[in-house]
Design an enzyme around this catalytic site. Structure first.
Site, PDB file in Angstrom:
ATOM      1  N   HIS A 221     -19.499  10.445  98.298  1.00 26.95           N
ATOM      2  CA  HIS A 221     -19.402   9.388  97.289  1.00 26.95           C
ATOM      3  C   HIS A 221     -19.609   9.931  95.876  1.00 26.95           C
ATOM      4  O   HIS A 221     -19.649   9.163  94.911  1.00 26.95           O
ATOM      5  CB  HIS A 221     -20.453   8.310  97.614  1.00 26.95           C
ATOM      6  CG  HIS A 221     -20.192   6.980  97.001  1.00 26.95           C
ATOM      7  ND1 HIS A 221     -21.074   6.388  96.124  1.00 26.95           N
ATOM      8  CD2 HIS A 221     -19.147   6.121  97.113  1.00 26.95           C
ATOM      9  CE1 HIS A 221     -20.597   5.225  95.742  1.00 26.95           C
ATOM     10  NE2 HIS A 221     -19.432   5.030  96.323  1.00 26.95           N
ATOM     11  N   LYS A 223     -19.009  11.740  92.203  1.00 28.88           N
ATOM     12  CA  LYS A 223     -17.953  11.833  91.196  1.00 28.88           C
ATOM     13  C   LYS A 223     -18.422  12.870  90.182  1.00 28.88           C
ATOM     14  O   LYS A 223     -19.267  12.592  89.332  1.00 28.88           O
ATOM     15  CB  LYS A 223     -17.711  10.498  90.482  1.00 28.88           C
ATOM     16  CG  LYS A 223     -17.251   9.379  91.414  1.00 28.88           C
ATOM     17  CD  LYS A 223     -18.359   8.419  91.685  1.00 28.88           C
ATOM     18  CE  LYS A 223     -17.848   7.261  92.529  1.00 28.88           C
ATOM     19  NZ  LYS A 223     -18.854   6.774  93.483  1.00 28.88           N
ATOM     20  N   ASP A 228     -15.833  24.807  82.794  1.00 33.97           N
ATOM     21  CA  ASP A 228     -16.340  26.086  82.275  1.00 33.97           C
ATOM     22  C   ASP A 228     -17.856  26.219  82.380  1.00 33.97           C
ATOM     23  O   ASP A 228     -18.465  27.028  81.674  1.00 33.97           O
ATOM     24  CB  ASP A 228     -15.905  26.276  80.820  1.00 33.97           C
ATOM     25  CG  ASP A 228     -14.409  26.454  80.680  1.00 33.97           C
ATOM     26  OD1 ASP A 228     -13.760  26.810  81.683  1.00 33.97           O
ATOM     27  OD2 ASP A 228     -13.874  26.244  79.574  1.00 33.97           O
ATOM     28  N   HIS A 403     -19.597  -2.588  88.734  1.00 26.24           N
ATOM     29  CA  HIS A 403     -19.626  -1.484  89.688  1.00 26.24           C
ATOM     30  C   HIS A 403     -20.605  -0.394  89.251  1.00 26.24           C
ATOM     31  O   HIS A 403     -20.763   0.616  89.927  1.00 26.24           O
ATOM     32  CB  HIS A 403     -18.209  -0.907  89.816  1.00 26.24           C
ATOM     33  CG  HIS A 403     -18.038   0.105  90.901  1.00 26.24           C
ATOM     34  ND1 HIS A 403     -17.942   1.465  90.649  1.00 26.24           N
ATOM     35  CD2 HIS A 403     -17.954  -0.024  92.244  1.00 26.24           C
ATOM     36  CE1 HIS A 403     -17.793   2.113  91.789  1.00 26.24           C
ATOM     37  NE2 HIS A 403     -17.801   1.243  92.773  1.00 26.24           N
ATOM     38  N   LYS A 405     -23.968   1.801  88.507  1.00 22.42           N
ATOM     39  CA  LYS A 405     -25.181   2.085  89.269  1.00 22.42           C
ATOM     40  C   LYS A 405     -26.192   2.696  88.294  1.00 22.42           C
ATOM     41  O   LYS A 405     -26.217   3.904  88.076  1.00 22.42           O
ATOM     42  CB  LYS A 405     -24.912   3.069  90.414  1.00 22.42           C
ATOM     43  CG  LYS A 405     -23.745   2.661  91.342  1.00 22.42           C
ATOM     44  CD  LYS A 405     -22.491   3.387  90.989  1.00 22.42           C
ATOM     45  CE  LYS A 405     -21.409   3.341  92.045  1.00 22.42           C
ATOM     46  NZ  LYS A 405     -21.099   2.097  92.677  1.00 22.42           N
ATOM     47  N   ASP A 410     -38.717   1.026  81.026  1.00 19.47           N
ATOM     48  CA  ASP A 410     -39.579   1.057  79.832  1.00 19.47           C
ATOM     49  C   ASP A 410     -38.902   1.619  78.589  1.00 19.47           C
ATOM     50  O   ASP A 410     -39.568   2.190  77.715  1.00 19.47           O
ATOM     51  CB  ASP A 410     -40.861   1.853  80.126  1.00 19.47           C
ATOM     52  CG  ASP A 410     -41.727   1.187  81.180  1.00 19.47           C
ATOM     53  OD1 ASP A 410     -41.506  -0.008  81.461  1.00 19.47           O
ATOM     54  OD2 ASP A 410     -42.615   1.862  81.730  1.00 19.47           O
TER      55      ASP A 410
END
Length: 485
Positions: A221, A223, A228, A403, A405, A410
């Site tokens: 899952h 991404k 470089d 979508h 996450k 604080d």
């Protein structure tokens, strides 16, 4: 001969054996009870469910992510990581010191160093992410490493592939990992096209008919983009046209997501993750040379932000993603802001949020107004009651589909990554989160969260208690099976 009776006896024996296997092999008590319930109450189907999603692969390491074949070199690197991190703990600003226990947890459990001297850019939605990605890819001089769960065969994806082919022709080494389940659309046409252009392309954990069930369950899952060894991208945004909000197309669903562009030493952690995954799925053995891990002195930096990477999967000794979120919640003093498209946190995370809210910490949770799965939606709702009763606020996003996450604690700590706040991300998926110990980024994400609330509706505690008995029963039933999801 009574074949029906014999079949019944054989089936009972099989059920008993599977139940023994469940008790022996499942570490989590809640999951154990859920699997036992499924096996006993759902004839045949329950057994299929267990062997599809229930096998504890944390006991059976799926693959080795090591890129250091030399134990002495690995020990030297480990000592250097510990020394550097301890210096940062002692000398850095308040936002680091207040969350030192979190950083130490990730350091000890994940061997993931904490790096200072990084540039971090918050990217809201695909329309802000992809122009930055194109710019970074165009500037690549040595190598491009890409790893995605969903890589569609559409306009934005083809534009990226075209650019990768162009860079490969220029002599840039391009390595590409795609999840064989999430990126099905590119398998037949785009993968051969990239390979023909000299791009090294491999599926992560290739799906086959034999062993199909387990292979489809454990998904990469992540991404990740690394250019470089100095520029990296990580977050919730996959490669697809749906992540780009086009104001001209009024019928298109608005997609709210969050990503990070990171430049500096912390990119080494993303590089390490990619190389481990690459060495597994390609069968090759990339070595940790200076080409992939340049010296810090050669990496320019405009700012001095402190960042750490947490990652885990079925190959991990422990569910570090879950543990890091739990630690961040426990260290909160004033406010916790959580955005997640799927909220099936399990008892441990739920209890920590309930305790935080009941102790006076402001807990705000942003979830989709309508989930893309009715069953998931009911399962998530089974957790809402305890949070609402403890004083937490739960908001349903109305503008489109959220979508992202993310977590903000604080106004000092930000977590942005690929992991949903659900059991699948904690135990079954290969995930990666960036932890940013910086007030500036935390305040940016804090502002973005409250802007999102303008397009959300809070769940009214009184109306929530008045929902129908049928609805409550459906939620509780879905909640019983949530550990299986």
């Amino acid at each position: 001969m009574n074949w029906i009776l014999i079949a019944e006896i054989v089936y009972i024996i099989i059920v008993l054996l599977v139940c023994v296997r469940v008790v022996y092999d499942t570490q989590n008590t809640t999951k154990t009870l859920a699997y036992l319930l499924a096996v006993i109450l759902l004839p045949i189907v329950g057994i299929i469910i267990y062997f599809t999603v229930g096998i504890n692969y944390r006991k059976r390491k799926m693959y080795s992510k090591k890129i250091f074949n030399n134990p002495e070199l690995e020990m030297t690197m480990r000592e250097r990581i510990l020394k550097t991190s301890q210096i940062i703990f002692k000398t850095r600003k308040e936002s680091v010191k207040n969350f030192e226990k979190l950083a130490t947890l990730i350091l000890n459990k994940g061997s993931s160093p904490i790096f200072q001297g990084n540039d971090v850019t918050l990217l809201l939605n695909g329309e802000h992410k992809f122009p930055r990605v194109f710019e970074a890819l165009k500037n690549a001089k040595n190598h491009i490493h890409i790893e995605y769960y969903i890589f569609e065969d559409d306009d934005i994806s083809c534009r990226i592939i075209d650019l990768l082919i162009e860079k490969a022709k220029e002599g840039v080494a391009v390595r590409f990992i795609y999840d064989d389940f999430g990126s099905r659309p590119i398998r037949k046409k785009q993968v051969p096209r990239m390979q023909a252009a000299g791009i090294r392309v491999f599926p992560f954990y290739k799906i086959k008919l034999i062993g199909f069930a387990n292979r489809i369950n454990y998904r990469n899952h992540r991404k990740i983009i690394v250019v470089d060894g100095v520029v990296g991208f990580v977050g919730g945004i996959n490669v697809s046209d749906k992540y780009v909000n086009n104001s001209k197309d009024k019928n298109k669903l608005y997609w709210r997501d969050t990503h990070l562009q990171i430049e500096g030493p912390i990119v080494k952690s993303l590089q390490y993750i990619f190389m481990g995954d690459w060495n597994y799925c390609s069968g090759e053995a990339l070595k940790p040379t200076k080409v992939f891990f340049p010296d810090d002195s050669t990496i320019p930096s405009k700012t001095d932000k402190v960042v750490q990477i947490a990652y885990s999967g079925p190959d991990s000794d422990s569910p570090l993603i879950q543990q890091s979120l739990l630690q961040a919640i426990s260290l909160a003093k004033e406010e916790i802001l959580i955005t997640t498209p799927y909220f099936i946190p399990g008892d441990t995370i739920l209890e920590s949020l309930v305790i935080a809210a009941a102790s006076g910490t402001k807990v705000n949770l942003l979830v989709p107004g309508i989930s893309d799965s009715k069953f998931v939606n009911y399962a998530a709702r089974s957790y809402y009651g305890r949070l609402i009763n403890a004083g937490a606020n739960i908001y349903r996003y109305q503008k489109g589909f959220v979508h992202a996450k993310t977590m903000v604690v604080d106004k000092q700590l930000s977590i942005v990554g690929t992991a949903n706040m659900d059991i699948r991300s904690f135990d079954l998926n290969f995930e990666v989160n960036a932890i940013v110990y910086d007030k500036e980024i935390a305040e940016e994400l804090h502002t973005a969260f409250y802007n999102d609330l303008k397009d959300a509706i809070v769940i009214d505690a009184k109306k929530w208690k008045e929902r129908s008995n049928l609805t409550q029963i459906l939620e509780k039933l879905a909640g019983l099976f949530s550990p299986l999801m």
